[in-house]
Design a protein around this motif. Structure first.
Motif, PDB file in Angstrom:
ATOM      1  N   ILE A 188      11.300  -0.960   5.574  1.00 56.89           N
ATOM      2  CA  ILE A 188      10.454  -0.581   4.952  1.00 56.89           C
ATOM      3  C   ILE A 188       9.453  -1.479   4.020  1.00 56.89           C
ATOM      4  O   ILE A 188       8.348  -1.475   3.890  1.00 56.89           O
ATOM      5  N   GLU A 189      10.267  -2.563   3.567  1.00 58.68           N
ATOM      6  CA  GLU A 189       9.629  -3.707   2.756  1.00 58.68           C
ATOM      7  C   GLU A 189       8.753  -4.286   3.383  1.00 58.68           C
ATOM      8  O   GLU A 189       7.604  -4.742   2.952  1.00 58.68           O
ATOM      9  N   ASP A 190       9.119  -4.509   4.877  1.00 56.38           N
ATOM     10  CA  ASP A 190       8.263  -5.388   5.795  1.00 56.38           C
ATOM     11  C   ASP A 190       6.961  -4.488   5.900  1.00 56.38           C
ATOM     12  O   ASP A 190       5.656  -5.138   5.767  1.00 56.38           O
ATOM     13  N   ALA A 191       6.850  -3.282   6.023  1.00 57.43           N
ATOM     14  CA  ALA A 191       5.662  -2.298   6.366  1.00 57.43           C
ATOM     15  C   ALA A 191       4.891  -2.596   4.869  1.00 57.43           C
ATOM     16  O   ALA A 191       3.843  -2.404   4.957  1.00 57.43           O
ATOM     17  N   LEU A 192       5.630  -2.387   3.924  1.00 55.88           N
ATOM     18  CA  LEU A 192       4.867  -2.260   2.583  1.00 55.88           C
ATOM     19  C   LEU A 192       4.118  -3.620   2.334  1.00 55.88           C
ATOM     20  O   LEU A 192       3.325  -3.762   1.474  1.00 55.88           O
TER      21      LEU A 192
END
Length: 203
Positions: A188-192
């Motif tokens: 999720i952090e990679d996507a954000l």
């Protein structure tokens, strides 16, 4: 990710009723009773921020949450529960499709599947929409604690075959043991991290 705040914003069914926000969004989608609410609560370290229910099909709107004033988490309506009224079923497809197509600040969808179930037609339809609209997808297989370790690989291979996704695409999760929580947050952090005006998806 450390969770400092997680607050409900609003529920909505139509595009016109979505909250006005420039924050990037990550949505969670899956069949009814797939463990979506439990996954969200574990990720956010909250017991009941998202209500879990013994009756599938209770989530019939898009529910928006503000997390750390950093991004919005969107709980999409579960699909596929036979006892939901037909009129409600007919609304779910257009409701989800419109969100995926038109929400410009949507950065990724966490696509949730039960390790004990073979993906069905509605799961494949959702994947088709995600591909059609170019939405990055984070596939998560839940309820690991419901099968023994010797069954895991077999079940995940079945899910991979039916969805056409590579084995390495899947994150495995258990709400009971919290296994997989950190890995899902990393994705999720990679996507954000990709969120920004220059990275917005085309409407």
């Amino acid at each position: 990710m450390k969770i400092f705040s997680a607050e409900f914003i609003k529920s909505a069914a139509r595009v016109a009723h979505y909250p006005q926000s420039e924050l990037p969004e990550v949505a969670f989608a899956g069949r009814s009773n797939v463990g979506k609410s439990s996954l969200i609560n574990v990720l956010l370290n909250r017991r009941n921020l998202v209500r879990t229910s013994s009756t599938p099909g209770r989530t019939q709107l898009l529910n928006f949450f503000n997390v750390n004033n950093l991004f919005s988490l969107v709980d999409l309506p579960g699909y596929g529960f036979a006892k939901v009224p037909l009129t409600v079923k007919k609304e779910w497809g257009p409701m989800i499709r419109s969100y995926l197509e038109l929400r410009e600040n949507l950065q990724a969808v966490v696509f949730i599947m039960d390790i004990r179930r073979v993906p069905g037609q509605e799961d494949i339809q959702l994947l088709d929409w995600l591909e059609e609209f170019g939405v990055p997808t984070i596939p998560v297989v839940t309820k690991l604690d419901k099968v023994n370790r010797s069954q895991r690989d077999k079940q995940v291979r079945v899910i991979a075959r039916e969805t056409g996704l590579p084995l390495e695409a899947f994150s495995l999760f258990s709400a009971q043991t919290r296994e997989g929580r950190d890995e899902i947050w990393e994705r999720i952090e990679d996507a954000l991290a990709l969120a920004g005006p220059e990275d917005s998806r085309e409407p």
